[in-house]
Motif scaffolding. Structure first.
Motif, PDB file in Angstrom:
ATOM      1  N   LYS A 101      -2.210  -1.286  -0.662  1.00 17.05           N
ATOM      2  CA  LYS A 101      -3.204  -2.078   0.081  1.00 17.05           C
ATOM      3  C   LYS A 101      -2.562  -2.671   1.324  1.00 17.05           C
ATOM      4  O   LYS A 101      -3.127  -2.645   2.407  1.00 17.05           O
ATOM      5  N   GLU A 102      -1.362  -3.231   1.170  1.00 16.99           N
ATOM      6  CA  GLU A 102      -0.670  -3.830   2.330  1.00 16.99           C
ATOM      7  C   GLU A 102      -0.402  -2.776   3.389  1.00 16.99           C
ATOM      8  O   GLU A 102      -0.561  -3.010   4.580  1.00 16.99           O
ATOM      9  N   PHE A 103       0.040  -1.618   2.937  1.00 13.72           N
ATOM     10  CA  PHE A 103       0.396  -0.528   3.855  1.00 13.72           C
ATOM     11  C   PHE A 103      -0.819  -0.094   4.676  1.00 13.72           C
ATOM     12  O   PHE A 103      -0.723   0.147   5.875  1.00 13.72           O
ATOM     13  N   GLU A 104      -1.969  -0.043   4.015  1.00 12.40           N
ATOM     14  CA  GLU A 104      -3.169   0.431   4.702  1.00 12.40           C
ATOM     15  C   GLU A 104      -3.850  -0.679   5.498  1.00 12.40           C
ATOM     16  O   GLU A 104      -4.441  -0.428   6.543  1.00 12.40           O
ATOM     17  N   ALA A 105      -3.723  -1.933   5.036  1.00 14.41           N
ATOM     18  CA  ALA A 105      -4.475  -3.022   5.661  1.00 14.41           C
ATOM     19  C   ALA A 105      -3.804  -3.550   6.924  1.00 14.41           C
ATOM     20  O   ALA A 105      -4.471  -3.849   7.906  1.00 14.41           O
ATOM     21  N   ASP A 106      -2.486  -3.668   6.907  1.00 18.15           N
ATOM     22  CA  ASP A 106      -1.821  -4.381   7.993  1.00 18.15           C
ATOM     23  C   ASP A 106      -1.477  -3.438   9.130  1.00 18.15           C
ATOM     24  O   ASP A 106      -0.447  -2.792   9.146  1.00 18.15           O
ATOM     25  N   LYS A 107      -2.372  -3.395  10.112  1.00 14.31           N
ATOM     26  CA  LYS A 107      -2.184  -2.458  11.229  1.00 14.31           C
ATOM     27  C   LYS A 107      -1.151  -2.983  12.230  1.00 14.31           C
ATOM     28  O   LYS A 107      -0.688  -2.250  13.089  1.00 14.31           O
ATOM     29  N   ASP A 108      -0.841  -4.254  12.122  1.00 12.25           N
ATOM     30  CA  ASP A 108       0.124  -4.822  13.073  1.00 12.25           C
ATOM     31  C   ASP A 108       1.561  -4.494  12.683  1.00 12.25           C
ATOM     32  O   ASP A 108       2.447  -4.386  13.525  1.00 12.25           O
TER      33      ASP A 108
END
Ligand SMILES: CC(C)(COP(=O)(O)OP(=O)(O)OC[C@H]1O[C@@H](n2cnc3c(N)ncnc32)[C@H](O)[C@@H]1OP(=O)(O)O)[C@@H](O)C(=O)NCCC(=O)NCCS
Length: 176
Positions: free
Chosen positions: A46-53
């Protein structure tokens, strides 16, 4: 791929997440000073996909085997960086090269004024890496994170674009 002489940095893929998840909860990999969590693989995904920054890279040896990771994200007019190597890969200049490569890459590819890195004040290896790459110690950020049962200070280091002096490892016109 960001190519070096001892290591290459490549963007982390979804297939790297089981390894990154294992490292994130491993006290040996995080070392004596860094905090570590108990993330599940699905939380990591989830973190990998969510955090575009935030961008994550695998530090790979010249055989292509991942031996650590580097991450960067934005803060103000600059970027922050973080890095770690597995214990077996330490003490051979790989950490210095990985930080040099990400520094070259960020200043070549982003219109940023500074790169910053926070580390535990007693983390001599990490502070020496930053010093070798040209970072300056700015001061202590007091009680900035909670780890292993206590609020801890971090030592803030930065490198300004005008102090950088051009790429050390990447060719000036590097387009990767
Ligand atoms: C910090 C880290 C990436 C350094 O990587 P490394 O590949 O071992 O570092 P290098 O081999 O490039 O060494 C860089 C310098 O630090 C010195 N150094 C390495 N380990 C050291 C230690 N434990 N104490 C003091 N100096 C140390 C080296 O001698 C070298 O300096 P020199 O060229 O003047 O001799 C690695 O120790 C690590 O992953 N630690 C755990 C995670 C961590 O703390 N990450 C940083 C978070 S901010």
């Amino acid at each position: 791929m960001i190519p070096g002489t001892l290591v290459d940095l490549r963007r982390a893929e979804k297939s790297d997440l089981p390894l990154l998840t294992a490292w994130s909860g491993d006290v040996e990999v995080n070392g004596e000073f860094e905090s570590f969590g108990q993330l599940s693989l699905s939380q990591m995904e989830k973190e990998f996909e969510a955090d575009k920054d935030e961008c994550w890279y695998m530090v790979c040896d010249k055989a292509g085997v991942p031996v650590g990771s580097v991450a960067h994200g934005t803060c103000g007019g600059g970027c922050w960086i973080g890095y770690q190597l597995v214990p077996e890969a330490r003490g051979r200049g790989l950490g210095t090269e990985a930080v040099t490569l990400i520094t070259d890459y960020l200043f070549l590819h982003k219109d940023i004024v500074r790169i910053q890195a926070e580390t535990h004040p007693a983390n001599a290896a990490s502070r020496r890496v930053l010093e070798k790459v040209g970072f300056t110690f700015e001061g202590l950020i007091r009680k900035s994170f909670f780890s292993r049962g206590a609020w801890r200070d971090t030592a803030m280091h930065s490198l300004l674009r005008e102090e950088w002096g051009g790429p050390r490892l990447l060719p000036v016109g590097y387009q990767g």
